[in-house]
Design an enzyme around this catalytic site. Structure first.
Site, short mmCIF file in Angstrom:
data_model
loop_
_atom_site.label_atom_id
_atom_site.label_comp_id
_atom_site.label_asym_id
_atom_site.label_seq_id
_atom_site.Cartn_x
_atom_site.Cartn_y
_atom_site.Cartn_z
N CYS A 87 -12.67 42.14 1.09
CA CYS A 87 -12.72 40.95 1.95
C CYS A 87 -12.04 39.75 1.29
O CYS A 87 -12.52 39.25 0.28
CB CYS A 87 -14.18 40.65 2.27
SG CYS A 87 -14.46 39.06 3.06
N CYS A 90 -14.17 36.51 1.20
CA CYS A 90 -15.27 36.65 0.23
C CYS A 90 -14.81 36.27 -1.17
O CYS A 90 -15.57 35.69 -1.96
CB CYS A 90 -15.79 38.09 0.20
SG CYS A 90 -16.45 38.66 1.77
#
Length: 163
Positions: A87, A90
């Protein structure tokens, strides 16, 4: 031969240094002595190594019982970062959140949960997208957000959690 000479000089300089006077307990060590054919250790004058206490405000969750113990049963408010290795957002939010949590000096801690490794926790806390951040106080979810936030927004989120 040259290596042994360099090693002797290095060890002589290390052993001859006076340790700093501090409040931490010293640990003693042994010095290496080279003799033709073998390397031995002999006790020497006390050499001190001083350490400092490391305060960890961020930790990775290992499994369900670890989550229960370190997050749900925690007396300190916990920010839980549900993330994934793949991600992109993230990878931006994680360090930013760690920095803001560290500024709180132990008033709040941060748990990191990889959703690929702990899908059961992600399902239990209804994580449908990453990054998802939960604020948990006394075992209950008191706040939540999904996506990236800037540092000011993160600080406001933590202040609301700390109270």
């Amino acid at each position: 031969m040259a290596q042994r000479l360099l090693l002797r000089r290095f060890l002589a300089s290390v052993v001859s240094r006076k340790p700093p006077q501090g409040r931490w307990a010293p640990l003693t060590c042994r010095a290496l002595q080279c003799s033709p054919g073998h390397l031995t250790t002999t006790p020497t004058q006390a050499r001190s190594i001083y350490t400092t206490r490391v305060c960890t405000t961020t930790f990775n969750i290992q499994d369900g019982p670890d989550f229960q113990d370190r997050v749900v049963n925690s007396e300190t408010p916990v920010v839980v970062d549900f993330h994934a290795q793949w991600c992109g957002p993230c990878k931006i939010l994680g360090p930013r959140l760690e920095k803001v949590v560290a500024k709180q000096h132990g008033k709040v801690v941060m748990a990191k949960v990889d959703i690929d490794d702990h899908t059961d926790l992600a399902l239990e806390y209804e994580v449908s997208a990453v990054p998802t951040v939960l604020a948990i106080k006394n075992g209950d979810v008191v706040d939540k957000f999904v996506g990236i936030k800037d540092e000011d927004q993160l600080e406001a989120f933590l202040k609301k959690l700390i109270g």
